[in-house]
Each structure stands twice: as C-alpha cells, then as structure tokens.
Scaffold this motif. Structure first.
Motif, mmCIF file in Angstrom:
data_model
loop_
_atom_site.group_PDB
_atom_site.id
_atom_site.type_symbol
_atom_site.label_atom_id
_atom_site.label_comp_id
_atom_site.label_asym_id
_atom_site.label_seq_id
_atom_site.Cartn_x
_atom_site.Cartn_y
_atom_site.Cartn_z
ATOM 1 N N TYR A 144 33.608 50.432 39.570
ATOM 2 C CA TYR A 144 32.643 50.875 40.584
ATOM 3 C C TYR A 144 31.238 50.895 40.002
ATOM 4 C CZ TYR A 144 30.725 53.485 44.492
ATOM 5 O OH TYR A 144 29.986 53.865 45.577
ATOM 6 N N LYS A 145 31.105 51.374 38.774
ATOM 7 C CA LYS A 145 29.794 51.453 38.111
ATOM 8 C C LYS A 145 29.190 50.059 37.918
ATOM 9 C CE LYS A 145 27.865 52.426 33.615
ATOM 10 N NZ LYS A 145 28.245 52.710 32.249
ATOM 11 N N HIS A 146 30.029 49.090 37.548
ATOM 12 C CA HIS A 146 29.551 47.730 37.306
ATOM 13 C C HIS A 146 29.393 46.921 38.592
ATOM 14 C CE1 HIS A 146 29.538 47.538 32.905
ATOM 15 N NE2 HIS A 146 30.588 48.358 32.951
ATOM 16 N N GLY A 147 29.888 47.418 39.686
ATOM 17 C CA GLY A 147 29.780 46.703 40.954
ATOM 18 C C GLY A 147 30.528 45.384 40.938
ATOM 19 N N VAL A 148 31.716 45.406 40.411
ATOM 20 C CA VAL A 148 32.511 44.191 40.242
ATOM 21 C C VAL A 148 32.881 43.602 41.590
ATOM 22 C CG1 VAL A 148 34.699 43.312 39.354
ATOM 23 C CG2 VAL A 148 33.403 44.958 38.039
ATOM 24 N N ARG A 149 32.774 42.277 41.700
ATOM 25 C CA ARG A 149 33.107 41.584 42.935
ATOM 26 C C ARG A 149 34.177 40.515 42.755
ATOM 27 N NH1 ARG A 149 31.770 45.223 45.991
ATOM 28 N NH2 ARG A 149 29.603 45.739 46.159
ATOM 29 N N GLU A 150 34.474 40.116 41.516
ATOM 30 C CA GLU A 150 35.461 39.063 41.277
ATOM 31 C C GLU A 150 36.554 39.545 40.334
ATOM 32 O OE1 GLU A 150 34.244 35.177 40.424
ATOM 33 O OE2 GLU A 150 32.596 35.197 41.866
ATOM 34 N N TYR A 151 37.759 39.035 40.566
ATOM 35 C CA TYR A 151 38.948 39.425 39.817
ATOM 36 C C TYR A 151 38.810 39.131 38.320
ATOM 37 C CZ TYR A 151 43.953 39.729 38.732
ATOM 38 O OH TYR A 151 45.158 40.061 38.195
ATOM 39 N N ILE B 286 35.832 42.971 32.134
ATOM 40 C CA ILE B 286 35.171 44.259 31.929
ATOM 41 C C ILE B 286 36.165 45.327 31.485
ATOM 42 C CG2 ILE B 286 34.010 46.153 33.137
ATOM 43 C CD1 ILE B 286 32.456 44.008 34.686
ATOM 44 N N LEU B 287 37.323 45.387 32.152
ATOM 45 C CA LEU B 287 38.307 46.408 31.794
ATOM 46 C C LEU B 287 38.867 46.195 30.394
ATOM 47 C CD1 LEU B 287 40.340 47.021 35.059
ATOM 48 C CD2 LEU B 287 38.514 48.400 34.068
ATOM 49 N N SER B 288 39.154 44.952 30.042
ATOM 50 C CA SER B 288 39.699 44.709 28.706
ATOM 51 C C SER B 288 38.679 45.063 27.625
ATOM 52 C CB SER B 288 40.182 43.272 28.560
ATOM 53 O OG SER B 288 39.113 42.363 28.695
ATOM 54 N N LYS B 289 37.394 44.848 27.921
ATOM 55 C CA LYS B 289 36.345 45.182 26.951
ATOM 56 C C LYS B 289 36.086 46.688 26.896
ATOM 57 C CE LYS B 289 31.478 44.418 26.039
ATOM 58 N NZ LYS B 289 30.231 43.872 26.583
ATOM 59 N N GLU B 290 35.916 47.308 28.050
ATOM 60 C CA GLU B 290 35.543 48.725 28.116
ATOM 61 C C GLU B 290 36.681 49.661 27.696
ATOM 62 O OE1 GLU B 290 32.624 50.369 29.276
ATOM 63 O OE2 GLU B 290 31.536 48.481 29.366
ATOM 64 N N GLU C 130 40.988 39.827 47.749
ATOM 65 C CA GLU C 130 40.898 38.849 48.823
ATOM 66 C C GLU C 130 40.612 37.484 48.224
ATOM 67 O OE1 GLU C 130 37.835 41.050 49.213
ATOM 68 O OE2 GLU C 130 39.009 42.723 49.947
ATOM 69 N N LYS C 131 41.282 36.471 48.754
ATOM 70 C CA LYS C 131 41.038 35.104 48.299
ATOM 71 C C LYS C 131 39.779 34.593 48.987
ATOM 72 C CE LYS C 131 43.152 30.901 47.138
ATOM 73 N NZ LYS C 131 43.346 30.585 45.793
ATOM 74 N N ARG C 132 38.800 34.161 48.179
ATOM 75 C CA ARG C 132 37.535 33.622 48.692
ATOM 76 C C ARG C 132 37.347 32.217 48.120
ATOM 77 N NH1 ARG C 132 34.009 38.836 47.010
ATOM 78 N NH2 ARG C 132 35.010 40.325 48.396
ATOM 79 N N GLY C 133 37.832 31.236 48.832
ATOM 80 C CA GLY C 133 37.746 29.870 48.321
ATOM 81 C C GLY C 133 38.625 29.717 47.102
ATOM 82 N N GLU C 134 38.021 29.340 45.969
ATOM 83 C CA GLU C 134 38.786 29.206 44.728
ATOM 84 C C GLU C 134 38.867 30.508 43.952
ATOM 85 O OE1 GLU C 134 36.358 26.597 42.315
ATOM 86 O OE2 GLU C 134 36.622 25.004 43.760
ATOM 87 N N HIS C 135 38.068 31.482 44.321
ATOM 88 C CA HIS C 135 37.991 32.740 43.587
ATOM 89 C C HIS C 135 38.733 33.853 44.319
ATOM 90 C CE1 HIS C 135 35.010 31.004 40.921
ATOM 91 N NE2 HIS C 135 34.369 30.549 41.999
ATOM 92 N N ILE C 136 39.086 34.875 43.561
ATOM 93 C CA ILE C 136 39.707 36.069 44.136
ATOM 94 C C ILE C 136 38.679 37.188 44.056
ATOM 95 C CG2 ILE C 136 41.556 37.757 43.934
ATOM 96 C CD1 ILE C 136 43.263 35.565 42.679
ATOM 97 N N GLY C 137 38.356 37.758 45.199
ATOM 98 C CA GLY C 137 37.370 38.821 45.261
ATOM 99 C C GLY C 137 38.018 40.195 45.159
#
Length: 103
Positions: free
Chosen positions: A16-23, A29-33, A57-64
């Motif tokens: 939430y703090k980093h405002g993550v938008r992609e899987y 971020i989680l593995s690092k933090e 959610e699947k967004r084209g080729e990426h997972i959001g």
C-alpha cells in the motif's frame, strides 16, 4: 474471513505504501523488503488475495494488483470477527453456548 497474520499485514502495508500496481513489482518489493524468496513473496500475495486484501486482474500481458483501502480491510476483518461471535450466542442476553451449558 481469515484474519491476516503479522507477515501478511506487514506485506499489505508495504504494498500500500509503495502504491504497487503490477504483480511482478509486488513480488520484487516484498522479497526485498521482507527478505524472503520470490516464492514466499508469491505465497504471501496468494494469502492476501484469499483474505480479500487485494485482487489480481489480467491487463493485457501483465497482471495488475488492486489493493483494498485500509479502512475497508479493517471492516472486513472486524465484521468476520463479529459474525463469528454472534454465531456462538444462544440467547438475547448474549450468553455463549459454553457458558450456558455449564449451569
């Protein structure tokens, strides 16, 4: 609703703090933090999804990643607790099944 453990709650706050938008970004971020492997980071995200703290959610080729706002998450957790307590109530005075069976 399952209650998040400390690790999942910490992961939610980090995302939430980093405002993550992609899987993929969330895993990095989680593995690092949290100093975890990428596999553990994926498992944390799966648990957060099961709890209802985020959605994928699947967004084209990426997972959001869609994060639930903190207030809504607290209401989800609290309402699950309250409903579990209500199920144990037996009468209007609020006595639980265990308390009333000991008489």
């Amino acid at each position: 609703m399952p209650v998040p453990r400390k690790r999942e709650l910490a992961a939610y706050m980090i995302l939430y703090k980093h405002g993550v938008r992609e899987y993929g970004e969330a895993i990095d971020i989680l593995s690092k933090e949290l100093c975890t492997s990428r596999k553990t980071a994926r498992n944390i995200i799966k648990r957060l999804k099961r709890i209802g703290a985020l959605s994928l959610e699947k967004r084209g080729e990426h997972i959001g990643v869609g994060l639930v706002d903190p207030e809504s998450l607290l209401w989800l957790i609290a309402s699950g607790y309250v409903s579990a307590r209500r199920e144990r109530c037996r009468d209007e005075e609020g006595r639980t099944h265990l308390a009333s069976s000991r008489r």
